[in-house]
Design an enzyme around this catalytic site. Structure first.
Site, PDB file in Angstrom:
ATOM      1  CG  HIS A 115      -1.908  -0.982   1.117  1.00 21.38           C
ATOM      2  ND1 HIS A 115      -2.973  -1.469   2.060  1.00 21.38           N
ATOM      3  CD2 HIS A 115      -2.339  -1.650   0.019  1.00 21.38           C
ATOM      4  CE1 HIS A 115      -3.736  -2.422   1.724  1.00 21.38           C
ATOM      5  NE2 HIS A 115      -3.413  -2.600   0.331  1.00 21.38           N
ATOM      6  CB  ALA A 227       1.903  -8.909  16.783  1.00 19.74           C
TER       7      ALA A 227
END
Ligand code: OAD
Length: 243
Positions: A115, A227
């Site tokens: 992106h 995470a």
């Protein structure tokens, strides 16, 4: 966790696919879910070419705010763990939907940015691209060469992905035997095709996310958690498997 680590350590061409969740603990808000950016701002008001044409100041104010958050952010243990897996020769690359550049800052070398990157701008008149080192000053910023309006060199809704990045991601996904999917809702296409392509080509899919994701249906393993907590533990397990 142990089983995932064993599969990862035994893999030959593992690749990570990451989203906003990997940067959450660096203080960069995610897009969806609790505290997500899109709860306060509607994406169609900000992250589209039409919105930029209508009100470049508004769009730039939003990107400047994001640049400031990211400028102050450091890679967290999740980014560092992925860089470590690459150094260990376990991970071939990181394919990311994030525009924050934190994977590279953490030391990951092969990073595919699907992106774009918030630290690049592009002139809407002459098309030249420039790197930026700091959050933009005056809004909207102007091209130093032709005076045209600059835009962030990121992908907006309705725009195609950068061709080189997309092709590299496709090639990595088609040859991956393991894909570690971290911190993405898996809701945005075409990016979310990447883990699905890896799965179709036989890769083992491990999803690390505290919530449910649209990619859970293809997960061989799901590790629920943040995470920054899970990935360092995974690296420790992988190291044990390698010795
Ligand atoms: P989302 O905001 O859609 O999803 C974030 C994911 O991260 C969710 O699944 C959360 O459960 C998870 N998450 C939250 N905190 C976490 C943590 N500490 N550790 C791990 N996971 C955590 O973000 P993306 O999937 O990246 O595109 O969104 C994809 C694209 O949508 C973005 O690249 C952006 C946006 O529109 C463009 O701007 C083109």
């Amino acid at each position: 966790m142990e089983e995932v680590a064993r599969a990862l350590a035994a893999s030959k061409s593992a690749v990570a696919f990451t989203g906003a969740g990997v940067s959450a603990e660096s203080g960069v808000p995610t897009f969806r879910g609790a505290g997500g950016l899109w709860e306060r701002y509607r994406p169609e008001e900000l992250a589209t070419p039409e919105a930029f044409e209508r009100d470049p100041d508004l769009v730039w104010r939003w990107y400047k705010w994001r640049q400031e958050l990211i400028y102050a952010a450091d890679p967290n243990p999740a980014h560092l763990a992925l860089a470590e897996l690459e150094r260990l020769g376990v991970l071939k690359a990181v394919i990311t939907q994030n525009v924050d550049g934190l994977h590279r800052k953490a030391g990951s070398r092969r990073v595919v940015e699907l992106h774009g990157n918030i630290w690049r701008v592009r002139c809407t008149s002459c098309g030249r691209e420039f790197p930026v080192e700091k959050p933009v000053g005056e809004i909207p910023p102007r091209c130093p060469i032709c005076g045209g309006l600059l835009r962030p060199a990121v992908v907006w809704f309705g725009e195609p992905l950068p061709r080189g990045a997309w092709e590299e991601a496709l090639s990595l996904a088609s040859s991956a035997d393991f894909m570690l999917v971290v911190g993405t809702s898996g809701a945005v296409y075409p990016a979310a095709h990447i883990p699905r392509i890896a799965k179709r080509n036989g890769a083992v899919i491990a999803v690390v996310d505290p919530g449910e994701t649209a990619l859970d249906d293809i997960a061989d393993f799901k590790i629920r958690g943040k995470a920054a907590e899970i990935l360092p533990r995974l690296v420790a397990e992988v190291r044990r498997c390698l010795t």
